[in-house]
Design an enzyme around this catalytic site. Structure first.
Site, PDB file in Angstrom:
ATOM      1  N   ASP A 184       0.849  -1.208   0.000  1.00  0.00           N
ATOM      2  CA  ASP A 184       0.000   0.000   0.000  1.00  0.00           C
ATOM      3  C   ASP A 184       0.878   1.250   0.000  1.00  0.00           C
ATOM      4  O   ASP A 184       0.383   2.372  -0.083  1.00  0.00           O
ATOM      5  CB  ASP A 184      -1.016  -0.023   1.144  1.00  0.00           C
ATOM      6  CG  ASP A 184      -0.372   0.035   2.526  1.00  0.00           C
ATOM      7  OD1 ASP A 184       0.866  -0.066   2.628  1.00  0.00           O
ATOM      8  OD2 ASP A 184      -1.130   0.165   3.513  1.00  0.00           O
ATOM      9  N   SER A 185       2.201   1.038   0.031  1.00  0.00           N
ATOM     10  CA  SER A 185       3.126   2.160  -0.211  1.00  0.00           C
ATOM     11  C   SER A 185       2.866   2.774  -1.582  1.00  0.00           C
ATOM     12  O   SER A 185       3.323   3.878  -1.865  1.00  0.00           O
ATOM     13  CB  SER A 185       4.581   1.688  -0.119  1.00  0.00           C
ATOM     14  OG  SER A 185       4.804   0.537  -0.924  1.00  0.00           O
ATOM     15  N   GLU A 210      -0.599  -5.544   8.791  1.00  0.00           N
ATOM     16  CA  GLU A 210       0.260  -4.945   9.811  1.00  0.00           C
ATOM     17  C   GLU A 210      -0.276  -5.230  11.210  1.00  0.00           C
ATOM     18  O   GLU A 210      -1.489  -5.285  11.402  1.00  0.00           O
ATOM     19  CB  GLU A 210       0.340  -3.421   9.598  1.00  0.00           C
ATOM     20  CG  GLU A 210       0.940  -3.035   8.271  1.00  0.00           C
ATOM     21  CD  GLU A 210       1.067  -1.520   8.083  1.00  0.00           C
ATOM     22  OE1 GLU A 210       0.824  -0.759   9.050  1.00  0.00           O
ATOM     23  OE2 GLU A 210       1.412  -1.109   6.959  1.00  0.00           O
ATOM     24  N   LYS A 238      -0.632  -9.643   3.117  1.00  0.00           N
ATOM     25  CA  LYS A 238       0.144  -9.159   4.270  1.00  0.00           C
ATOM     26  C   LYS A 238      -0.712  -8.166   5.040  1.00  0.00           C
ATOM     27  O   LYS A 238      -1.457  -7.390   4.427  1.00  0.00           O
ATOM     28  CB  LYS A 238       1.428  -8.468   3.785  1.00  0.00           C
ATOM     29  CG  LYS A 238       2.188  -7.758   4.909  1.00  0.00           C
ATOM     30  CD  LYS A 238       3.499  -7.179   4.442  1.00  0.00           C
ATOM     31  CE  LYS A 238       3.402  -5.761   3.918  1.00  0.00           C
ATOM     32  NZ  LYS A 238       2.864  -4.774   4.867  1.00  0.00           N
ATOM     33  N   ASP A 282      -0.983  -6.417  -0.264  1.00  0.00           N
ATOM     34  CA  ASP A 282      -0.881  -5.739   1.031  1.00  0.00           C
ATOM     35  C   ASP A 282      -2.259  -5.203   1.422  1.00  0.00           C
ATOM     36  O   ASP A 282      -2.839  -4.393   0.688  1.00  0.00           O
ATOM     37  CB  ASP A 282       0.114  -4.572   0.869  1.00  0.00           C
ATOM     38  CG  ASP A 282       0.644  -4.081   2.185  1.00  0.00           C
ATOM     39  OD1 ASP A 282       0.440  -4.752   3.215  1.00  0.00           O
ATOM     40  OD2 ASP A 282       1.289  -3.010   2.178  1.00  0.00           O
ATOM     41  N   GLU A 320      10.196  -4.463   9.676  1.00  0.00           N
ATOM     42  CA  GLU A 320      10.606  -3.215   9.029  1.00  0.00           C
ATOM     43  C   GLU A 320      11.245  -2.286  10.046  1.00  0.00           C
ATOM     44  O   GLU A 320      10.642  -1.971  11.083  1.00  0.00           O
ATOM     45  CB  GLU A 320       9.382  -2.531   8.394  1.00  0.00           C
ATOM     46  CG  GLU A 320       9.742  -1.187   7.754  1.00  0.00           C
ATOM     47  CD  GLU A 320       8.621  -0.548   6.950  1.00  0.00           C
ATOM     48  OE1 GLU A 320       7.555  -1.177   6.776  1.00  0.00           O
ATOM     49  OE2 GLU A 320       8.824   0.588   6.496  1.00  0.00           O
TER      50      GLU A 320
END
Ligand code: KIV
Length: 284
Positions: free
Chosen positions: A48-49, A119, A117, A87, A186
């Site tokens: 999602d970056s 978070e 993925k 993501d 990260e």
């Protein structure tokens, strides 16, 4: 197109067993995916970056499931054999376990992803377990988790102190116990990453800016190839300055069009004299 074999979970675990580092990059579009496939990248993260690298937002928070599915599907078309990770964007899994399963399923069904993925640590273990039970391989993400950047106090190193590091180790255990096949760390200190990696059971640890001890390395493509204009993070080595190459090309294009040296005869198509004469007669 590439003729390499499809990257599978057994292939990834076999790399870990043979102490062969796993390669992973972010990717958001078809042509870049094609290049990454040709280079033999093992895992591709449609992060999602993309909200920052592709859409120019200040954070990843405005990114939607629709954005993610469209980009992930394009990447899949360019890289049919890499292990593709979708993501999960902000609020696509936080509200409930059911929301998490449904959106994880969309990545698989609509974009052709191999895994997703999300978070968060122990507090997300129920989401991870439910997605894994649905037959979808899940990756956890600890350390600097950009969707919580406000709570974390900015894009900065996480787990510097003993207590914060212990929480990362506990969270990694909780995610692995919940069924995550892989955890991304990260921006944590190298020794924290080493401890998590050494203590992992049947779980692949990937590092981003977390030192050399993980089972593999992830970089954000735009950082590694000089394509993000706002910021160059210390953790990203620039492996090729594509930004400079493209900028030079753009300047040459502007110059040649302005000076009328482009296009040249090799770039255009003519018309036979008899057709042109006929056209002239038709036009009177
Ligand atoms: O969105 C992304 O690219 C990520 C990486 C920063 C790990 O989550």
């Amino acid at each position: 197109m590439s003729d390499r074999k499809k990257v599978t979970l057994p292939a990834l675990f076999s790399k870990v067993a043979q102490a062969e580092p796993i390669t992973m990059l972010t990717c958001y579009d078809y042509p870049t995916a094609h290049l990454q496939e040709q280079a033999g990248i093992d895992m591709i993260l449609v992060g999602d970056s993309l909200g920052m690298t592709m859409l120019g937002y200040e954070s990843t928070l405005p990114v939607t499931m629709e954005d993610m599915i469209r980009h992930a599907a394009a990447v899949r078309r360019g890289a049919p054999n890499a292990w593709l990770v979708g993501d999960m964007p902000y609020m696509s899994y936080q509200p409930s376990v059911e929301t998490a399963i449904r959106n994880a399923g969309r990545f698989m069904a609509e974009a052709g992803c191999d895994s997703v993925k999300l978070e968060g640590g122990a507090e997300m273990a129920d989401r991870v377990a439910a997605i894994a039970r649905s037959g979808i391989p899940v990756i956890g993400h600890l350390g600097l988790t950009p969707q919580s950047v406000s709570a974390l106090g900015g894009f900065r190193l996480q787990g510097k102190g003993a207590a914060a590091a212990k929480k990362i180790l506990d969270d990694a255990k909780a995610l692995e116990d919940a069924g995550a096949f892989c955890i991304l760390l990260e921006l944590v200190p190298d020794r924290v990453c080493q401890l998590v990696t050494e203590r992992a059971g049947h779980c692949i640890i990937m590092g981003l800016g977390s030192g050399p001890h993980a089972h593999g390395q992830l970089l954000i493509y735009h950082d590694a190839f000089g394509l993000y204009p706002k910021f160059a993070p210390r953790m990203a080595k620039v492996f090729g300055d594509a930004g400079a190459v493209i900028r030079d090309g753009l300047e040459a294009y502007v110059r040649e069009v302005t000076e009328r040296t482009f296009p040249g005869p090799e770039h255009w198509f003519g018309m036979k004299d008899e057709e042109y004469d006929e056209l002239s007669r038709m036009l009177g």
